[in-house]
Motif scaffolding. Sequence first.
Motif, PDB file in Angstrom:
ATOM      1  N   THR A   1     -48.316  33.971 -38.780  1.00  0.00           N
ATOM      2  CA  THR A   1     -48.705  33.809 -40.179  1.00  0.00           C
ATOM      3  C   THR A   1     -48.391  32.409 -40.678  1.00  0.00           C
ATOM      4  O   THR A   1     -48.882  32.016 -41.725  1.00  0.00           O
ATOM      5  CB  THR A   1     -48.010  34.847 -41.077  1.00  0.00           C
ATOM      6  OG1 THR A   1     -46.592  34.647 -41.010  1.00  0.00           O
ATOM      7  CG2 THR A   1     -48.374  36.253 -40.657  1.00  0.00           C
ATOM      8  N   LYS A   2     -47.580  31.669 -39.965  1.00  0.00           N
ATOM      9  CA  LYS A   2     -47.285  30.294 -40.361  1.00  0.00           C
ATOM     10  C   LYS A   2     -48.515  29.435 -40.143  1.00  0.00           C
ATOM     11  O   LYS A   2     -49.235  29.587 -39.161  1.00  0.00           O
ATOM     12  CB  LYS A   2     -46.125  29.727 -39.533  1.00  0.00           C
ATOM     13  CG  LYS A   2     -44.796  30.357 -39.829  1.00  0.00           C
ATOM     14  CD  LYS A   2     -43.723  29.695 -38.998  1.00  0.00           C
ATOM     15  CE  LYS A   2     -42.362  30.282 -39.250  1.00  0.00           C
ATOM     16  NZ  LYS A   2     -41.340  29.621 -38.433  1.00  0.00           N
TER      17      LYS A   2
ATOM     18  N   ARG B   1     -41.781  21.744 -38.706  1.00  0.00           N
ATOM     19  CA  ARG B   1     -41.208  23.020 -38.264  1.00  0.00           C
ATOM     20  C   ARG B   1     -40.084  23.465 -39.193  1.00  0.00           C
ATOM     21  O   ARG B   1     -39.995  24.639 -39.541  1.00  0.00           O
ATOM     22  CB  ARG B   1     -40.714  22.913 -36.828  1.00  0.00           C
ATOM     23  CG  ARG B   1     -41.848  22.888 -35.831  1.00  0.00           C
ATOM     24  CD  ARG B   1     -41.359  22.808 -34.412  1.00  0.00           C
ATOM     25  NE  ARG B   1     -42.498  22.762 -33.507  1.00  0.00           N
ATOM     26  CZ  ARG B   1     -42.439  22.270 -32.282  1.00  0.00           C
ATOM     27  NH1 ARG B   1     -41.306  21.803 -31.793  1.00  0.00           N
ATOM     28  NH2 ARG B   1     -43.522  22.255 -31.530  1.00  0.00           N
ATOM     29  N   ALA B   2     -39.242  22.527 -39.608  1.00  0.00           N
ATOM     30  CA  ALA B   2     -38.159  22.853 -40.538  1.00  0.00           C
ATOM     31  C   ALA B   2     -38.706  23.289 -41.895  1.00  0.00           C
ATOM     32  O   ALA B   2     -38.032  24.007 -42.636  1.00  0.00           O
ATOM     33  CB  ALA B   2     -37.229  21.652 -40.705  1.00  0.00           C
ATOM     34  N   SER B   3     -39.930  22.888 -42.194  1.00  0.00           N
ATOM     35  CA  SER B   3     -40.574  23.231 -43.465  1.00  0.00           C
ATOM     36  C   SER B   3     -41.407  24.512 -43.363  1.00  0.00           C
ATOM     37  O   SER B   3     -42.119  24.859 -44.298  1.00  0.00           O
ATOM     38  CB  SER B   3     -41.445  22.067 -43.939  1.00  0.00           C
ATOM     39  OG  SER B   3     -40.635  20.923 -44.131  1.00  0.00           O
TER      40      SER B   3
ATOM     41  N   SER C   1     -48.822  18.691 -31.332  1.00  0.00           N
ATOM     42  CA  SER C   1     -48.919  17.246 -31.475  1.00  0.00           C
ATOM     43  C   SER C   1     -49.596  16.636 -30.254  1.00  0.00           C
ATOM     44  O   SER C   1     -49.524  17.175 -29.146  1.00  0.00           O
ATOM     45  CB  SER C   1     -47.538  16.619 -31.696  1.00  0.00           C
ATOM     46  OG  SER C   1     -46.751  16.743 -30.541  1.00  0.00           O
ATOM     47  N   PHE C   2     -50.256  15.518 -30.522  1.00  0.00           N
ATOM     48  CA  PHE C   2     -51.014  14.807 -29.492  1.00  0.00           C
ATOM     49  C   PHE C   2     -50.782  13.317 -29.671  1.00  0.00           C
ATOM     50  O   PHE C   2     -50.616  12.837 -30.793  1.00  0.00           O
ATOM     51  CB  PHE C   2     -52.506  15.123 -29.612  1.00  0.00           C
ATOM     52  CG  PHE C   2     -52.801  16.586 -29.465  1.00  0.00           C
ATOM     53  CD1 PHE C   2     -53.012  17.143 -28.208  1.00  0.00           C
ATOM     54  CD2 PHE C   2     -52.848  17.425 -30.573  1.00  0.00           C
ATOM     55  CE1 PHE C   2     -53.264  18.498 -28.062  1.00  0.00           C
ATOM     56  CE2 PHE C   2     -53.099  18.775 -30.436  1.00  0.00           C
ATOM     57  CZ  PHE C   2     -53.305  19.322 -29.182  1.00  0.00           C
ATOM     58  N   GLU C   3     -50.822  12.583 -28.559  1.00  0.00           N
ATOM     59  CA  GLU C   3     -50.584  11.144 -28.603  1.00  0.00           C
ATOM     60  C   GLU C   3     -51.853  10.333 -28.839  1.00  0.00           C
ATOM     61  O   GLU C   3     -51.787   9.144 -29.070  1.00  0.00           O
ATOM     62  CB  GLU C   3     -49.891  10.672 -27.322  1.00  0.00           C
ATOM     63  CG  GLU C   3     -50.759  10.702 -26.081  1.00  0.00           C
ATOM     64  CD  GLU C   3     -50.922  12.090 -25.458  1.00  0.00           C
ATOM     65  OE1 GLU C   3     -51.748  12.195 -24.524  1.00  0.00           O
ATOM     66  OE2 GLU C   3     -50.265  13.052 -25.881  1.00  0.00           O
ATOM     67  N   SER C   4     -53.006  10.986 -28.791  1.00  0.00           N
ATOM     68  CA  SER C   4     -54.264  10.264 -28.988  1.00  0.00           C
ATOM     69  C   SER C   4     -55.352  11.214 -29.474  1.00  0.00           C
ATOM     70  O   SER C   4     -55.233  12.435 -29.330  1.00  0.00           O
ATOM     71  CB  SER C   4     -54.719   9.623 -27.669  1.00  0.00           C
ATOM     72  OG  SER C   4     -55.106  10.623 -26.748  1.00  0.00           O
ATOM     73  N   ALA C   5     -56.402  10.624 -30.005  1.00  0.00           N
ATOM     74  CA  ALA C   5     -57.559  11.413 -30.431  1.00  0.00           C
ATOM     75  C   ALA C   5     -58.185  12.111 -29.233  1.00  0.00           C
ATOM     76  O   ALA C   5     -58.583  13.274 -29.320  1.00  0.00           O
ATOM     77  CB  ALA C   5     -58.585  10.501 -31.116  1.00  0.00           C
ATOM     78  N   GLU C   6     -58.232  11.420 -28.119  1.00  0.00           N
ATOM     79  CA  GLU C   6     -58.839  11.981 -26.915  1.00  0.00           C
ATOM     80  C   GLU C   6     -58.065  13.213 -26.427  1.00  0.00           C
ATOM     81  O   GLU C   6     -58.663  14.202 -25.988  1.00  0.00           O
ATOM     82  CB  GLU C   6     -58.916  10.918 -25.814  1.00  0.00           C
ATOM     83  CG  GLU C   6     -59.881   9.789 -26.128  1.00  0.00           C
ATOM     84  CD  GLU C   6     -59.376   8.793 -27.180  1.00  0.00           C
ATOM     85  OE1 GLU C   6     -60.225   8.117 -27.792  1.00  0.00           O
ATOM     86  OE2 GLU C   6     -58.154   8.704 -27.417  1.00  0.00           O
ATOM     87  N   ALA C   7     -56.734  13.159 -26.507  1.00  0.00           N
ATOM     88  CA  ALA C   7     -55.920  14.309 -26.092  1.00  0.00           C
ATOM     89  C   ALA C   7     -56.186  15.511 -26.996  1.00  0.00           C
ATOM     90  O   ALA C   7     -56.276  16.645 -26.521  1.00  0.00           O
ATOM     91  CB  ALA C   7     -54.438  13.944 -26.104  1.00  0.00           C
TER      92      ALA C   7
ATOM     93  N   LEU D   1     -45.001  13.562 -47.631  1.00  0.00           N
ATOM     94  CA  LEU D   1     -45.886  14.133 -46.610  1.00  0.00           C
ATOM     95  C   LEU D   1     -46.153  15.605 -46.906  1.00  0.00           C
ATOM     96  O   LEU D   1     -47.302  16.045 -46.857  1.00  0.00           O
ATOM     97  CB  LEU D   1     -45.287  13.980 -45.213  1.00  0.00           C
ATOM     98  CG  LEU D   1     -46.116  14.628 -44.091  1.00  0.00           C
ATOM     99  CD1 LEU D   1     -47.499  13.997 -43.983  1.00  0.00           C
ATOM    100  CD2 LEU D   1     -45.379  14.554 -42.769  1.00  0.00           C
ATOM    101  N   LEU D   2     -45.124  16.347 -47.212  1.00  0.00           N
ATOM    102  CA  LEU D   2     -45.297  17.773 -47.489  1.00  0.00           C
ATOM    103  C   LEU D   2     -46.183  17.991 -48.712  1.00  0.00           C
ATOM    104  O   LEU D   2     -47.037  18.885 -48.720  1.00  0.00           O
ATOM    105  CB  LEU D   2     -43.938  18.445 -47.665  1.00  0.00           C
ATOM    106  CG  LEU D   2     -43.051  18.424 -46.414  1.00  0.00           C
ATOM    107  CD1 LEU D   2     -41.664  18.966 -46.739  1.00  0.00           C
ATOM    108  CD2 LEU D   2     -43.682  19.170 -45.265  1.00  0.00           C
ATOM    109  N   ASP D   3     -46.019  17.158 -49.732  1.00  0.00           N
ATOM    110  CA  ASP D   3     -46.872  17.262 -50.925  1.00  0.00           C
ATOM    111  C   ASP D   3     -48.324  16.916 -50.593  1.00  0.00           C
ATOM    112  O   ASP D   3     -49.256  17.576 -51.082  1.00  0.00           O
ATOM    113  CB  ASP D   3     -46.360  16.347 -52.040  1.00  0.00           C
ATOM    114  CG  ASP D   3     -45.062  16.845 -52.666  1.00  0.00           C
ATOM    115  OD1 ASP D   3     -44.655  18.001 -52.416  1.00  0.00           O
ATOM    116  OD2 ASP D   3     -44.437  16.040 -53.406  1.00  0.00           O
TER     117      ASP D   3
END
Length: 125
Positions: free
Chosen positions: A4-5, A26-28, A34-40, A111-113
Amino acid sequence: MDETKQLIVVVEDDAGVRLALQRLLRASGFRTLSFESAEALVTAAGASNASCLVLDVQLPATSGPMLYAQLGRHRPPAVFITAHDGPATRSEVANAGGKELLIKPFIARDLLDAIARAMCAAKRP
């Protein structure tokens, strides 16, 4: 894992920043990928179930705004992040359809806002 998260997908080429963003999210109370590039991201089809994307503007090869534009009409909302603010960057983000842009370094609450605003705006008709 609690399904549900909401899932936030981070695309950031700096490993330290990527890890810090994952920990914050995650704490929020979010699930993260997560990915290191658009291609990934594209290879993994990682955006398909995302509630929101956090995209670095200056990624190697395909930039964050280029990636967002390529995702097409049925894409999740996005928050763009950059260390290189300026009219060209702002224009690139806006032209890709981005509404939220944060300049590094930013505080966690900003960022959260921005994520909350992006997800809320996406729910409006």
